[in-house]
Write a protein that holds these residues in place. Structure first.
Motif, PDB file in Angstrom:
ATOM      1  N   VAL A  57       0.863   4.830   1.355  1.00 54.50           N
ATOM      2  CA  VAL A  57       0.160   5.549   2.411  1.00 54.50           C
ATOM      3  C   VAL A  57       0.641   6.994   2.415  1.00 54.50           C
ATOM      4  O   VAL A  57       1.852   7.261   2.471  1.00 54.50           O
ATOM      5  CB  VAL A  57       0.412   4.896   3.785  1.00 54.50           C
ATOM      6  CG1 VAL A  57      -0.330   5.641   4.877  1.00 54.50           C
ATOM      7  CG2 VAL A  57       0.000   3.430   3.752  1.00 54.50           C
ATOM      8  N   GLU A  72       0.841  -1.186   0.000  1.00 55.06           N
ATOM      9  CA  GLU A  72       0.000   0.000   0.000  1.00 55.06           C
ATOM     10  C   GLU A  72       0.879   1.240   0.000  1.00 55.06           C
ATOM     11  O   GLU A  72       1.902   1.281   0.669  1.00 55.06           O
ATOM     12  CB  GLU A  72      -0.879   0.043   1.251  1.00 55.06           C
ATOM     13  CG  GLU A  72      -1.875  -1.072   1.336  1.00 55.06           C
ATOM     14  CD  GLU A  72      -2.723  -1.017   2.584  1.00 55.06           C
ATOM     15  OE1 GLU A  72      -3.843  -1.538   2.528  1.00 55.06           O
ATOM     16  OE2 GLU A  72      -2.279  -0.472   3.613  1.00 55.06           O
ATOM     17  N   ARG A  93      -3.118   0.554  -3.817  1.00 53.53           N
ATOM     18  CA  ARG A  93      -2.779  -0.816  -3.421  1.00 53.53           C
ATOM     19  C   ARG A  93      -2.282  -1.569  -4.646  1.00 53.53           C
ATOM     20  O   ARG A  93      -2.802  -1.385  -5.740  1.00 53.53           O
ATOM     21  CB  ARG A  93      -4.004  -1.530  -2.871  1.00 53.53           C
ATOM     22  CG  ARG A  93      -4.429  -1.025  -1.535  1.00 53.53           C
ATOM     23  CD  ARG A  93      -5.518  -1.904  -0.933  1.00 53.53           C
ATOM     24  NE  ARG A  93      -5.855  -1.421   0.388  1.00 53.53           N
ATOM     25  CZ  ARG A  93      -7.003  -0.865   0.700  1.00 53.53           C
ATOM     26  NH1 ARG A  93      -7.949  -0.735  -0.198  1.00 53.53           N
ATOM     27  NH2 ARG A  93      -7.216  -0.446   1.927  1.00 53.53           N
ATOM     28  N   LYS A 151       1.027  -4.786   3.288  1.00 51.51           N
ATOM     29  CA  LYS A 151      -0.300  -4.947   3.867  1.00 51.51           C
ATOM     30  C   LYS A 151      -0.370  -6.285   4.586  1.00 51.51           C
ATOM     31  O   LYS A 151       0.098  -7.303   4.088  1.00 51.51           O
ATOM     32  CB  LYS A 151      -1.362  -4.902   2.776  1.00 51.51           C
ATOM     33  CG  LYS A 151      -2.761  -4.971   3.326  1.00 51.51           C
ATOM     34  CD  LYS A 151      -3.794  -4.870   2.240  1.00 51.51           C
ATOM     35  CE  LYS A 151      -5.163  -4.959   2.876  1.00 51.51           C
ATOM     36  NZ  LYS A 151      -6.182  -5.342   1.964  1.00 51.51           N
ATOM     37  N   SER A 200       4.893  10.281   0.987  1.00 47.37           N
ATOM     38  CA  SER A 200       4.181   8.998   1.101  1.00 47.37           C
ATOM     39  C   SER A 200       5.166   7.865   1.349  1.00 47.37           C
ATOM     40  O   SER A 200       6.358   7.982   1.075  1.00 47.37           O
ATOM     41  CB  SER A 200       3.355   8.720  -0.155  1.00 47.37           C
ATOM     42  OG  SER A 200       4.207   8.529  -1.262  1.00 47.37           O
ATOM     43  N   GLY A 204      -2.093   9.351   6.535  1.00 44.35           N
ATOM     44  CA  GLY A 204      -2.421   7.979   6.909  1.00 44.35           C
ATOM     45  C   GLY A 204      -3.423   7.316   5.979  1.00 44.35           C
ATOM     46  O   GLY A 204      -3.746   6.147   6.136  1.00 44.35           O
ATOM     47  N   LYS A 205      -3.895   8.064   4.991  1.00 42.06           N
ATOM     48  CA  LYS A 205      -4.861   7.527   4.033  1.00 42.06           C
ATOM     49  C   LYS A 205      -4.157   6.646   3.003  1.00 42.06           C
ATOM     50  O   LYS A 205      -3.095   7.000   2.499  1.00 42.06           O
ATOM     51  CB  LYS A 205      -5.565   8.684   3.329  1.00 42.06           C
ATOM     52  CG  LYS A 205      -6.613   8.249   2.345  1.00 42.06           C
ATOM     53  CD  LYS A 205      -7.279   9.447   1.703  1.00 42.06           C
ATOM     54  CE  LYS A 205      -8.280   8.999   0.673  1.00 42.06           C
ATOM     55  NZ  LYS A 205      -8.905  10.141  -0.003  1.00 42.06           N
ATOM     56  N   VAL A 206      -4.757   5.489   2.693  1.00 41.72           N
ATOM     57  CA  VAL A 206      -4.209   4.602   1.674  1.00 41.72           C
ATOM     58  C   VAL A 206      -4.544   5.206   0.312  1.00 41.72           C
ATOM     59  O   VAL A 206      -5.704   5.412  -0.032  1.00 41.72           O
ATOM     60  CB  VAL A 206      -4.785   3.175   1.796  1.00 41.72           C
ATOM     61  CG1 VAL A 206      -4.294   2.305   0.652  1.00 41.72           C
ATOM     62  CG2 VAL A 206      -4.405   2.568   3.131  1.00 41.72           C
TER      63      VAL A 206
END
Length: 57
Positions: A15, A13, A24, A46, A41, A19-21
């Motif tokens: 990030v 992932e 993926r 994961k 980032s 903290g937002k993904v």
């Protein structure tokens, strides 16, 4: 019907700083390439989740 290996593959992932993904991927190289587009980032592995037949984890 999907392949039986889907839950066994390593997933990565991207990030963001909040903290937002953001993204993926099953490929570490792709995740690293995407992370370069977002300053600050990080690429994280994961955790593999196991889900039972009734949907619980």
């Amino acid at each position: 019907m999907g392949c039986a290996c889907k839950d066994k593959r390593q997933k990565y992932e991207v990030v963001g700083t909040t903290g937002k993904v953001l993204f993926r991927s099953g490929s570490k190289a792709t995740a690293q390439a995407v992370s370069r587009r977002y300053p600050g980032s990080t690429v994280e592995e994961k955790d593999k989740e196991t889900v039972t037949a009734d949907g619980s984890q």
